[in-house]
Design an enzyme around this catalytic site. Structure first.
Site, PDB file in Angstrom:
ATOM      1  N   CYS A   1     -77.615 -33.515  74.180  1.00 31.10           N
ATOM      2  CA  CYS A   1     -78.796 -34.376  74.075  1.00 31.10           C
ATOM      3  C   CYS A   1     -78.784 -35.377  75.213  1.00 31.10           C
ATOM      4  CB  CYS A   1     -78.781 -35.165  72.767  1.00 31.10           C
ATOM      5  SG  CYS A   1     -79.044 -34.182  71.293  1.00 31.10           S
TER       6      CYS A   1
ATOM      7  N   HIS B   1     -71.438 -34.077  74.081  1.00 33.74           N
ATOM      8  CA  HIS B   1     -72.378 -35.174  73.860  1.00 33.74           C
ATOM      9  C   HIS B   1     -73.091 -35.572  75.141  1.00 33.74           C
ATOM     10  CE1 HIS B   1     -71.863 -36.258  69.701  1.00 33.74           C
ATOM     11  NE2 HIS B   1     -70.552 -36.392  69.811  1.00 33.74           N
TER      12      HIS B   1
END
Length: 283
Positions: free
Chosen positions: A139, A81
């Site tokens: 991301c 993440h």
């Protein structure tokens, strides 16, 4: 010297944040580096799941860079993440927004995040002539600046959703006309360093953790390794390699565009070959 640090995190403590293909990503990269790039397995370190804390990642970054010299080949690959964090100044206004990766112990504090500036300080020590490739399958800013939606069952965006109060702070900071916070990104930092960053998506997109050919992988890692394993994969310039990866990602139906950032002088080198010696401009 050829050395690699590969970090993959699937099993975040909160089940809502768990991913599926990140450990596969770094295992696949490790196998490729040993089979096709001449790396010795003893010179590749993997950090996965609960072992990939902030402290462990930064300690292993120190190991990766220790003793690096011209003509060495270093690889740092992160699959997990990403997040965006807003900082307040003493007056209470949000004055800066930073990209971050999310270690296993990530809790929205600087003590358990690795921010763009942390990588900037660490990677600034890379000597001239080192061939350093940073693969970021996650991301960062783009996915967080958009409205959140439900992911498809076979695809999950690699961005950590902030708690409601921090999401409000972030969205307020990014949309405020009164305060103009300084927005810093991994891509900005890469442009100041002696490395090539292969990022999974643009600032308006999200990187995917996806079921591909019956197995979970990050879309960036899967198609990057597909390209590097092709006949000309290890002889083509990084710029061409990433263009081909982006084309394959789009043809696969993924709404993300891998990008190449860093020092342009490195883009003509290959993934595995030594990069030309370049000198950073004085700041």
């Amino acid at each position: 010297m050829q050395r690699a640090l590969l970090v993959g995190i699937n099993q975040y403590p909160d089940p809502a944040n768990r991913l599926h293909g990140c450990v596969n990503d770094v295992q696949d990269m490790a196998k490729f580096l040993t089979a096709s790039c001449g790396f010795d397995s003893a010179d590749i370190r993997l950090l996965c799941d609960k072992r990939a804390t902030r402290e462990a990642i930064m300690a292993h970054v120190g190991w990766l860079l220790n003793g690096a010299a011209a003509a060495d080949h270093l690889v740092f690959h992160y699959s997990g993440h990403g997040a965006q964090m807003a900082d307040r100044n003493p007056q209470g206004a949000v004055h800066a927004v930073h990209d971050a990766i999310c270690p296993y112990d990530f809790d929205w504090t600087d003590q358990h995040a690795v921010r763009d500036v942390d990588f900037g300080f660490a990677f600034d020590t890379v000597p001239e002539g080192v061939h350093f490739v940073w693969v970021a399958d996650s991301c960062f800013s783009g996915g967080l600046a958009k409205a959140f939606g439900e992911p498809k069952t076979d695809r999950c965006p690699k961005r950590m959703r902030p708690p409601a109060d921090l999401e409000w702070r972030l969205q307020t900071a990014l949309s405020s006309k009164r305060y103009r916070p300084r927005v810093s990104t991994m891509k900005d930092v890469a442009g100041l360093l002696r490395l090539a960053l292969i990022a999974g998506c643009t600032a308006q997109e999200e990187s995917s953790d996806a079921l591909i050919d019956g197995r979970y992988n990050g879309a960036l890692t899967y198609f990057l390794l597909q390209e590097l394993r092709a006949k000309a994969g290890l002889t083509e310039p990084l710029s061409a390699c990433v263009q081909h990866v982006a084309k394959a990602v789009h043809e696969g139906g993924y709404d993300q565009t891998p990008e190449l950032h860093g020092l342009p002088a490195l883009f003509s080198g290959t993934f595995a070959a030594s990069a030309p010696a370049v000198r950073l401009a004085a700041s």
